[in-house]
Design an enzyme around this catalytic site. Structure first.
Site, PDB file in Angstrom:
ATOM      1  N   GLU A  80     -23.691  62.494 -13.106  1.00  0.00           N
ATOM      2  CA  GLU A  80     -23.686  61.085 -12.664  1.00  0.00           C
ATOM      3  C   GLU A  80     -25.099  60.639 -12.230  1.00  0.00           C
ATOM      4  OE1 GLU A  80     -20.323  60.025  -9.920  1.00  0.00           O
ATOM      5  OE2 GLU A  80     -21.948  59.687  -8.502  1.00  0.00           O
ATOM      6  N   LYS A 111     -16.304  69.147 -10.119  1.00  0.00           N
ATOM      7  CA  LYS A 111     -16.667  67.827  -9.580  1.00  0.00           C
ATOM      8  C   LYS A 111     -18.132  67.789  -9.138  1.00  0.00           C
ATOM      9  CE  LYS A 111     -16.249  63.556  -8.273  1.00  0.00           C
ATOM     10  NZ  LYS A 111     -16.851  63.192  -7.067  1.00  0.00           N
TER      11      LYS A 111
HETATM   12  N1  LIG Z   1     -15.944  56.750  -2.091  1.00  0.00           N
HETATM   13  C1  LIG Z   1     -16.057  57.367  -3.260  1.00  0.00           C
HETATM   14  O1  LIG Z   1     -16.580  56.823  -4.253  1.00  0.00           O
HETATM   15  C2  LIG Z   1     -15.538  58.752  -3.437  1.00  0.00           C
HETATM   16  C3  LIG Z   1     -15.323  59.561  -2.345  1.00  0.00           C
HETATM   17  N2  LIG Z   1     -14.885  60.851  -2.523  1.00  0.00           N
HETATM   18  C4  LIG Z   1     -14.666  61.729  -1.398  1.00  0.00           C
HETATM   19  O2  LIG Z   1     -13.416  61.402  -0.785  1.00  0.00           O
HETATM   20  C5  LIG Z   1     -13.474  61.686   0.622  1.00  0.00           C
HETATM   21  C6  LIG Z   1     -13.136  60.411   1.393  1.00  0.00           C
HETATM   22  O3  LIG Z   1     -14.065  59.419   0.991  1.00  0.00           O
HETATM   23  P1  LIG Z   1     -13.892  57.870   1.388  1.00  0.00           P
HETATM   24  O4  LIG Z   1     -12.478  57.479   1.342  1.00  0.00           O
HETATM   25  O5  LIG Z   1     -14.886  57.151   0.554  1.00  0.00           O
HETATM   26  O6  LIG Z   1     -14.375  57.922   2.905  1.00  0.00           O
HETATM   27  P2  LIG Z   1     -14.103  56.842   4.059  1.00  0.00           P
HETATM   28  O7  LIG Z   1     -15.181  57.028   5.040  1.00  0.00           O
HETATM   29  O8  LIG Z   1     -13.882  55.492   3.473  1.00  0.00           O
HETATM   30  O9  LIG Z   1     -12.706  57.326   4.690  1.00  0.00           O
HETATM   31  C7  LIG Z   1     -12.552  58.514   5.397  1.00  0.00           C
HETATM   32  C8  LIG Z   1     -11.361  58.327   6.328  1.00  0.00           C
HETATM   33  O10 LIG Z   1     -11.080  59.583   6.934  1.00  0.00           O
HETATM   34  C9  LIG Z   1     -10.773  59.333   8.302  1.00  0.00           C
HETATM   35  N3  LIG Z   1     -11.000  60.556   9.041  1.00  0.00           N
HETATM   36  C10 LIG Z   1     -12.183  61.152   9.345  1.00  0.00           C
HETATM   37  N4  LIG Z   1     -11.976  62.299   9.999  1.00  0.00           N
HETATM   38  C11 LIG Z   1     -10.636  62.439  10.107  1.00  0.00           C
HETATM   39  C12 LIG Z   1      -9.808  63.424  10.679  1.00  0.00           C
HETATM   40  N5  LIG Z   1     -10.317  64.515  11.271  1.00  0.00           N
HETATM   41  N6  LIG Z   1      -8.470  63.244  10.640  1.00  0.00           N
HETATM   42  C13 LIG Z   1      -7.943  62.149  10.048  1.00  0.00           C
HETATM   43  N7  LIG Z   1      -8.677  61.181   9.479  1.00  0.00           N
HETATM   44  C14 LIG Z   1     -10.006  61.331   9.502  1.00  0.00           C
HETATM   45  C15 LIG Z   1     -11.658  58.180   8.704  1.00  0.00           C
HETATM   46  O11 LIG Z   1     -11.153  57.519   9.859  1.00  0.00           O
HETATM   47  C16 LIG Z   1     -11.612  57.322   7.443  1.00  0.00           C
HETATM   48  O12 LIG Z   1     -10.553  56.392   7.484  1.00  0.00           O
HETATM   49  C17 LIG Z   1     -14.889  62.202   0.872  1.00  0.00           C
HETATM   50  O13 LIG Z   1     -14.908  63.602   0.787  1.00  0.00           O
HETATM   51  C18 LIG Z   1     -15.694  61.612  -0.279  1.00  0.00           C
HETATM   52  O14 LIG Z   1     -16.857  62.338  -0.573  1.00  0.00           O
HETATM   53  C19 LIG Z   1     -14.613  61.351  -3.774  1.00  0.00           C
HETATM   54  C20 LIG Z   1     -14.807  60.583  -4.875  1.00  0.00           C
HETATM   55  C21 LIG Z   1     -15.294  59.217  -4.812  1.00  0.00           C
HETATM   56  O1  LIG Z   2     -18.281  61.498  -5.723  1.00  0.00           O
HETATM   57  C1  LIG Z   2     -18.572  60.330  -5.790  1.00  0.00           C
HETATM   58  C2  LIG Z   2     -18.677  59.633  -7.088  1.00  0.00           C
HETATM   59  O2  LIG Z   2     -18.387  60.479  -8.147  1.00  0.00           O
HETATM   60  C3  LIG Z   2     -18.820  59.588  -4.523  1.00  0.00           C
HETATM   61  O3  LIG Z   2     -19.159  58.245  -4.739  1.00  0.00           O
HETATM   62  C4  LIG Z   2     -19.807  60.275  -3.652  1.00  0.00           C
HETATM   63  O4  LIG Z   2     -19.762  59.692  -2.381  1.00  0.00           O
HETATM   64  C5  LIG Z   2     -21.209  60.231  -4.205  1.00  0.00           C
HETATM   65  O5  LIG Z   2     -22.019  60.837  -3.255  1.00  0.00           O
HETATM   66  P1  LIG Z   2     -23.559  61.178  -3.465  1.00  0.00           P
HETATM   67  O6  LIG Z   2     -24.169  59.963  -4.125  1.00  0.00           O
HETATM   68  O7  LIG Z   2     -24.068  61.433  -2.097  1.00  0.00           O
HETATM   69  O8  LIG Z   2     -23.617  62.395  -4.317  1.00  0.00           O
END
Ligand SMILES: NC(=O)C1=CN([C@@H]2O[C@H](COP(=O)(O)OP(=O)(O)OC[C@H]3O[C@@H](n4cnc5c(N)ncnc54)[C@H](O)[C@@H]3O)[C@@H](O)[C@H]2O)C=CC1
Ligand SMILES: O=C(CO)[C@H](O)[C@H](O)COP(=O)(O)O
EC number: 1.1.1.343
Length: 307
Positions: A184, A177
């Site tokens: 990307e 990833k």
């Molecule tokens: N948004 C994206 O495009 C993508 C995100 N990711 C990854 O997925 C993961 C989550 O990303 P998102 O959903 O975008 O983040 P987000 O910020 O929208 O959601 C994170 C959630 O985790 C909760 N949280 C934080 N600490 C916590 C804890 N200790 N216990 C329980 N809940 C907790 C927060 O309250 C929040 O609801 C990250 O590692 C991110 O890098 C992976 C691929 C794509």
């Molecule tokens: O993993 C991703 C997409 O594939 C997420 O969007 C991620 O938050 C991208 O983070 P960054 O732009 O900081 O690398």
């Protein structure tokens, strides 16, 4: 109920933000059960609204799951993963499976896999919140039995059986990833440069029309190009008031660090990362020095700030 022949599973999901809510919804839609926890009570309520059983702590979630726990973490990478695992570990044993679906560093995942009392799967997740309808692409590392055990859940969260695979041992899912994200960055940079030339060049072009035309049969069609088309449709060919500041960067930095360590040349990934960092500066010291040096060697006029 799940499709015939598929056992109904119960999944604990911790972290119910943009990505975690999609995991919850897709797993419920596939006919499985979900127990959901987040530090935010609002996020737990949102998951409960679509049919998840709410938990008010990690301990409550673990108690509700009973034996042979299957748990998906979707919290921000870093301290939140370690904090969650610290709370979970007293409730885990070797028959349990924990999946980290976030963007964790692969070395942290190897360390966590060694320390965790359960089988640990590091799962790179691609598709983003916009991929909710289609499902994600999942790159999984860790023990084969645990991957097999979680297959019904991966089938539900991914685009289907072809949307996930086991990459190899602990760390390999997040490693793949990480490199995906490096690619990307380059694709974004390449589309950005092409459209910049079209925007600044000789013709007055409708960039949404260009992107749409390219997306229909061109060699360079892709989902990112569809997102370019969407951006020009919603913001206009000049991108309106969209700023030239790009946030993020951790996964690209890790890719470049790893490439240096492996002595594999990745100049395009590095350049794309550098453009991202460069976008954050109001002004670049290096450009100011180059401006002054042109006077030094060529007596070219120095552009001054109040010119
Ligand atoms: N948004 C994206 O495009 C993508 C995100 N990711 C990854 O997925 C993961 C989550 O990303 P998102 O959903 O975008 O983040 P987000 O910020 O929208 O959601 C994170 C959630 O985790 C909760 N949280 C934080 N600490 C916590 C804890 N200790 N216990 C329980 N809940 C907790 C927060 O309250 C929040 O609801 C990250 O590692 C991110 O890098 C992976 C691929 C794509
Ligand atoms: O993993 C991703 C997409 O594939 C997420 O969007 C991620 O938050 C991208 O983070 P960054 O732009 O900081 O690398």
């Amino acid at each position: 109920m799940p499709a015939s022949g598929v056992a109904r599973m119960q999944l604990g999901v911790i972290g119910l933000g943009r990505m975690g809510q999609i995991v919850v919804e897709r797993v419920l839609e596939a006919g499985h059960e979900v127990v959901a926890f987040d530090l935010s009570p609002e996020a737990v309520a949102t998951a409960a609204d679509v049919g998840a059983e709410p938990a008010d702590s990690v301990e409550d979630l673990a108690d509700t799951l009973g034996d042979d726990k299957r748990i998906w973490l979707m919290v921000p990478a870093g301290d939140a993963v370690d904090a969650t695992l610290n709370d979970l570990d007293p409730h885990l044993d070797e028959d349990d499976v924990v999946v980290d679906g976030g963007n964790s560093h692969f070395e942290a995942s190897v360390r966590r896999a060694e320390a965790c009392s359960a089988a640990y799967l590091d799962c790179g997740t691609s598709g983003g919140p916009a991929g909710a309808e289609l499902g994600f692409s999942l790159m999984v590392g860790g023990p084969e039995w645990a991957y097999d055990e979680m297959t019904p859940v991966f089938d539900a969260v991914a685009t289907g059986p072809a949307g996930h695979d086991r990459m190899g041992p602990a760390g390999s899912g997040h490693y793949v990833k990480m490199v995906h994200n490096g690619v990307e960055y380059v694709l974004m940079q390449a589309y950005g440069e092409g459209f910049e030339l079209l925007a600044e060049g000789r013709y007055d072009l409708d960039l949404e029309a260009v992107a749409r035309t390219w997306n229909n049969g061109a060699v360079i069609r892709s989902w990112l190009l569809e997102l370019c088309e969407e951006a020009f449709r919603e913001e206009g060919s000049d991108l309106g008031d969209v700023d030239d500041h790009i946030a993020g960067g951790s996964t690209g930095t890790w890719t470049v660090q790893e490439a240096l360590e492996q002595e594999v040349p990745v100049p395009l990934i590095y350049q794309s990362l550098a453009e991202r960092f460069g976008s954050r500066a109001e002004e670049r010291f290096s450009r100011r020095l180059a401006n002054r040096l042109r006077y030094g060697f060529g007596r070219h006029e120095v552009a001054r700030k109040d010119d």
